[in-house]
Design a protein around this motif. Sequence first.
Motif, mmCIF file in Angstrom:
data_model
loop_
_atom_site.group_PDB
_atom_site.id
_atom_site.type_symbol
_atom_site.label_atom_id
_atom_site.label_comp_id
_atom_site.label_asym_id
_atom_site.label_seq_id
_atom_site.Cartn_x
_atom_site.Cartn_y
_atom_site.Cartn_z
ATOM 1 N N VAL A 13 47.996 34.277 39.452
ATOM 2 C CA VAL A 13 47.636 33.604 38.200
ATOM 3 C C VAL A 13 48.196 32.190 38.178
ATOM 4 O O VAL A 13 47.498 31.242 37.812
ATOM 5 C CB VAL A 13 48.115 34.417 36.971
ATOM 6 N N ASP A 14 49.445 32.020 38.595
ATOM 7 C CA ASP A 14 50.060 30.689 38.620
ATOM 8 C C ASP A 14 49.326 29.751 39.571
ATOM 9 O O ASP A 14 49.056 28.596 39.244
ATOM 10 C CB ASP A 14 51.535 30.784 39.028
ATOM 11 N N CYS A 15 48.983 30.247 40.753
ATOM 12 C CA CYS A 15 48.276 29.434 41.736
ATOM 13 C C CYS A 15 46.875 29.085 41.234
ATOM 14 O O CYS A 15 46.430 27.945 41.353
ATOM 15 C CB CYS A 15 48.195 30.178 43.071
ATOM 16 N N ALA A 16 46.185 30.063 40.671
ATOM 17 C CA ALA A 16 44.840 29.822 40.148
ATOM 18 C C ALA A 16 44.875 28.801 39.018
ATOM 19 O O ALA A 16 44.027 27.905 38.951
ATOM 20 C CB ALA A 16 44.222 31.136 39.665
ATOM 21 N N GLY A 23 38.179 23.681 40.719
ATOM 22 C CA GLY A 23 37.067 24.612 40.870
ATOM 23 C C GLY A 23 37.453 25.897 41.575
ATOM 24 O O GLY A 23 38.517 26.006 42.187
ATOM 25 N N ILE A 24 36.552 26.867 41.483
ATOM 26 C CA ILE A 24 36.840 28.203 42.013
ATOM 27 C C ILE A 24 36.985 28.223 43.526
ATOM 28 O O ILE A 24 37.808 28.959 44.067
ATOM 29 C CB ILE A 24 35.783 29.226 41.534
ATOM 30 N N CYS A 48 45.311 39.040 35.543
ATOM 31 C CA CYS A 48 45.342 38.556 34.155
ATOM 32 C C CYS A 48 45.445 39.723 33.182
ATOM 33 O O CYS A 48 46.198 39.651 32.205
ATOM 34 C CB CYS A 48 44.098 37.718 33.854
ATOM 35 N N GLU A 49 44.714 40.798 33.440
ATOM 36 C CA GLU A 49 44.773 41.979 32.568
ATOM 37 C C GLU A 49 46.175 42.579 32.565
ATOM 38 O O GLU A 49 46.666 43.007 31.523
ATOM 39 C CB GLU A 49 43.747 43.020 33.020
ATOM 40 N N GLU A 57 36.809 33.418 32.642
ATOM 41 C CA GLU A 57 36.476 32.385 33.621
ATOM 42 C C GLU A 57 37.739 31.669 34.068
ATOM 43 O O GLU A 57 38.697 31.564 33.315
ATOM 44 C CB GLU A 57 35.534 31.345 33.016
ATOM 45 N N LEU A 58 37.693 31.124 35.256
ATOM 46 C CA LEU A 58 38.827 30.377 35.798
ATOM 47 C C LEU A 58 39.198 29.204 34.894
ATOM 48 O O LEU A 58 40.371 28.920 34.682
ATOM 49 C CB LEU A 58 38.489 29.875 37.210
#
Length: 85
Positions: A13-16, A23-24, A48-49, A57-58
């Motif tokens: 999550v942190d990296c994303a 962008g994805i 995330c859940e 969405e990202l």
Amino acid sequence: MASSTPLQGTELVDCARANAKQGIETAALQCGYGNDLNTFSRELKTACEQMNLQVKELSELITDQEMILQMGTGEIVAPDTASEL
């Protein structure tokens, strides 16, 4: 630097979040998923859940603060000198 292995959990999550503005494709690559966007999306949703984040969405990982800085409409409020704190 891109991760050599696919990230999981909070690290994913942190990296994303850090790469969401690019962008994805870039986010998946940096998080260790290469061109496998489906697995990246699935693992990110799961992570995330687990963190109780409702993200579809990202782009939703980009914080309001980052969006303001990106748009350049934010105003910096600070004293003119250190003695005017």
